[in-house]
Motif scaffolding. Structure first.
Motif, PDB file in Angstrom:
ATOM      1  N   GLU A   1       0.819  -1.211   0.000  1.00  0.00           N
ATOM      2  CA  GLU A   1       0.000   0.000   0.000  1.00  0.00           C
ATOM      3  C   GLU A   1       0.856   1.265   0.000  1.00  0.00           C
ATOM      4  O   GLU A   1       0.526   2.248  -0.680  1.00  0.00           O
ATOM      5  N   LEU A   2       1.953   1.254   0.748  1.00  0.00           N
ATOM      6  CA  LEU A   2       2.854   2.404   0.730  1.00  0.00           C
ATOM      7  C   LEU A   2       3.475   2.586  -0.650  1.00  0.00           C
ATOM      8  O   LEU A   2       3.601   3.711  -1.150  1.00  0.00           O
ATOM      9  N   SER A   3       3.840   1.481  -1.287  1.00  0.00           N
ATOM     10  CA  SER A   3       4.419   1.548  -2.634  1.00  0.00           C
ATOM     11  C   SER A   3       3.412   2.119  -3.631  1.00  0.00           C
ATOM     12  O   SER A   3       3.772   2.913  -4.516  1.00  0.00           O
ATOM     13  N   LYS A   4       2.156   1.738  -3.488  1.00  0.00           N
ATOM     14  CA  LYS A   4       1.131   2.256  -4.391  1.00  0.00           C
ATOM     15  C   LYS A   4       0.894   3.745  -4.168  1.00  0.00           C
ATOM     16  O   LYS A   4       0.638   4.490  -5.130  1.00  0.00           O
ATOM     17  N   LEU A   5       0.992   4.193  -2.919  1.00  0.00           N
ATOM     18  CA  LEU A   5       0.886   5.629  -2.647  1.00  0.00           C
ATOM     19  C   LEU A   5       2.027   6.395  -3.318  1.00  0.00           C
ATOM     20  O   LEU A   5       1.829   7.487  -3.858  1.00  0.00           O
TER      21      LEU A   5
ATOM     22  N   TYR B   1       9.266   0.091   6.366  1.00  0.00           N
ATOM     23  CA  TYR B   1       8.078   0.951   6.380  1.00  0.00           C
ATOM     24  C   TYR B   1       8.486   2.425   6.387  1.00  0.00           C
ATOM     25  O   TYR B   1       7.928   3.240   5.645  1.00  0.00           O
ATOM     26  N   GLU B   2       9.440   2.767   7.228  1.00  0.00           N
ATOM     27  CA  GLU B   2       9.857   4.166   7.366  1.00  0.00           C
ATOM     28  C   GLU B   2      10.546   4.669   6.099  1.00  0.00           C
ATOM     29  O   GLU B   2      10.370   5.839   5.715  1.00  0.00           O
ATOM     30  N   LYS B   3      11.306   3.805   5.450  1.00  0.00           N
ATOM     31  CA  LYS B   3      11.970   4.206   4.204  1.00  0.00           C
ATOM     32  C   LYS B   3      10.931   4.477   3.115  1.00  0.00           C
ATOM     33  O   LYS B   3      11.037   5.466   2.365  1.00  0.00           O
ATOM     34  N   LEU B   4       9.922   3.633   3.029  1.00  0.00           N
ATOM     35  CA  LEU B   4       8.865   3.826   2.040  1.00  0.00           C
ATOM     36  C   LEU B   4       8.061   5.094   2.337  1.00  0.00           C
ATOM     37  O   LEU B   4       7.761   5.872   1.424  1.00  0.00           O
ATOM     38  N   GLU B   5       7.747   5.293   3.599  1.00  0.00           N
ATOM     39  CA  GLU B   5       6.986   6.501   3.951  1.00  0.00           C
ATOM     40  C   GLU B   5       7.807   7.751   3.685  1.00  0.00           C
ATOM     41  O   GLU B   5       7.259   8.786   3.287  1.00  0.00           O
ATOM     42  N   SER B   6       9.111   7.664   3.865  1.00  0.00           N
ATOM     43  CA  SER B   6       9.983   8.807   3.582  1.00  0.00           C
ATOM     44  C   SER B   6       9.944   9.172   2.098  1.00  0.00           C
ATOM     45  O   SER B   6      10.117  10.335   1.742  1.00  0.00           O
ATOM     46  N   ALA B   7       9.723   8.179   1.253  1.00  0.00           N
ATOM     47  CA  ALA B   7       9.595   8.466  -0.176  1.00  0.00           C
ATOM     48  C   ALA B   7       8.357   9.312  -0.446  1.00  0.00           C
ATOM     49  O   ALA B   7       8.383  10.197  -1.313  1.00  0.00           O
ATOM     50  N   THR B   8       7.272   9.064   0.293  1.00  0.00           N
ATOM     51  CA  THR B   8       6.079   9.911   0.131  1.00  0.00           C
ATOM     52  C   THR B   8       6.365  11.321   0.645  1.00  0.00           C
ATOM     53  O   THR B   8       5.851  12.298   0.097  1.00  0.00           O
ATOM     54  N   ASP B   9       7.183  11.436   1.682  1.00  0.00           N
ATOM     55  CA  ASP B   9       7.600  12.757   2.169  1.00  0.00           C
ATOM     56  C   ASP B   9       8.348  13.517   1.082  1.00  0.00           C
ATOM     57  O   ASP B   9       8.152  14.720   0.889  1.00  0.00           O
ATOM     58  N   ARG B  10       9.242  12.804   0.379  1.00  0.00           N
ATOM     59  CA  ARG B  10      10.028  13.449  -0.675  1.00  0.00           C
ATOM     60  C   ARG B  10       9.148  13.847  -1.853  1.00  0.00           C
ATOM     61  O   ARG B  10       9.414  14.851  -2.514  1.00  0.00           O
ATOM     62  N   CYS B  11       8.095  13.072  -2.101  1.00  0.00           N
ATOM     63  CA  CYS B  11       7.125  13.474  -3.125  1.00  0.00           C
ATOM     64  C   CYS B  11       6.448  14.781  -2.723  1.00  0.00           C
ATOM     65  O   CYS B  11       6.252  15.674  -3.561  1.00  0.00           O
ATOM     66  N   GLU B  12       6.118  14.895  -1.458  1.00  0.00           N
ATOM     67  CA  GLU B  12       5.503  16.129  -0.959  1.00  0.00           C
ATOM     68  C   GLU B  12       6.480  17.298  -1.074  1.00  0.00           C
ATOM     69  O   GLU B  12       6.085  18.419  -1.420  1.00  0.00           O
ATOM     70  N   ASN B  13       7.756  17.052  -0.799  1.00  0.00           N
ATOM     71  CA  ASN B  13       8.755  18.112  -0.943  1.00  0.00           C
ATOM     72  C   ASN B  13       8.796  18.634  -2.378  1.00  0.00           C
ATOM     73  O   ASN B  13       8.853  19.843  -2.617  1.00  0.00           O
TER      74      ASN B  13
END
Length: 207
Positions: A113-117, A182-194
């Motif tokens: 799910e994180l990867s799909k986000l 999990y944290e590494k994947l979520e950090s990728a969504t953070d970088r998308c937001e950046n």
């Protein structure tokens, strides 16, 4: 001399779009990996190739900045956007390598799910990056950026749920490994937001 003086709009926009497309490709491949979790060593090599391609595109953007007197948008904006796009793929590659190096036997629904986000965010970013060619109508860019921010919030919620569940595990080694991923994947969504924030700033400044 002519190339140095005249704004090289097409080259900058082409390179930024190429970078965003490469991020989208990396995110797409990440989803494929977590949903088809086998032959991970070879898949990591392919992901690393995408990461290297992203580095090369970013390097080309910086080189062009150093040789161009007038740019279509501010040089700092181009640099920040290029860097933020490159960061996303670094985290995608990092998550994939972590799965391999940690010897994760299988992925779970949180990784999927994180990867799909990440993929949806990368697709939104690609549309937004294409939009900066014409900043007369910035609303479309803003809408994409708002959606990416929403997706990042979903990533935060999903990370919290994943950590809560993994902490029910009695296997400390498994807990550490999965939490890191999990944290590494979520950090990728953070970088998308950046990256979305950079695009939003560009749209506002030039509208």
């Amino acid at each position: 001399m002519k190339d140095w003086i005249i704004p090289q709009d097409k080259q900058f926009f082409d390179l930024l779009e190429e970078s965003a497309e490469n991020v989208r490709d990396g995110a797409e491949f990440l989803v494929y990996i977590v949903e088809n979790y086998d032959d991970l060593k070879n898949k990591c090599h392919k992901m690393k190739a995408l990461e290297h391609k992203g580095d090369e595109i970013t390097h080309n953007i910086y080189n062009l900045l150093n040789t161009t007197f007038i740019t279509p948008i501010e040089p700092d904006e181009i640099s920040r956007l290029a860097s933020s796009l490159d960061d996303i793929l670094d985290y995608i590659d990092g998550a994939t390598r972590m799965m391999y190096l940690y010897g994760i036997p299988e992925t779970d629904r949180f990784m999927v799910e994180l990867s799909k986000l990440i993929l949806i965010s990368a697709e939104e970013l690609l549309f937004a990056v294409k939009g900066i060619r014409d900043l007369k109508h910035p609303k479309g860019i803003e809408e994409r950026c708002i959606e990416i921010n929403r997706l990042e919030n979903l990533g935060d919620d999903l990370l919290g749920e994943a950590i809560q569940e993994i902490f029910q595990c009695n296997d400390a080694i498994r807990l550490i490994k999965y939490k890191d991923i999990y944290e590494k994947l979520e950090s990728a969504t953070d970088r998308c937001e950046n990256a979305a924030n950079v695009l939003s700033d560009i749209a506002i400044r030039h509208s």
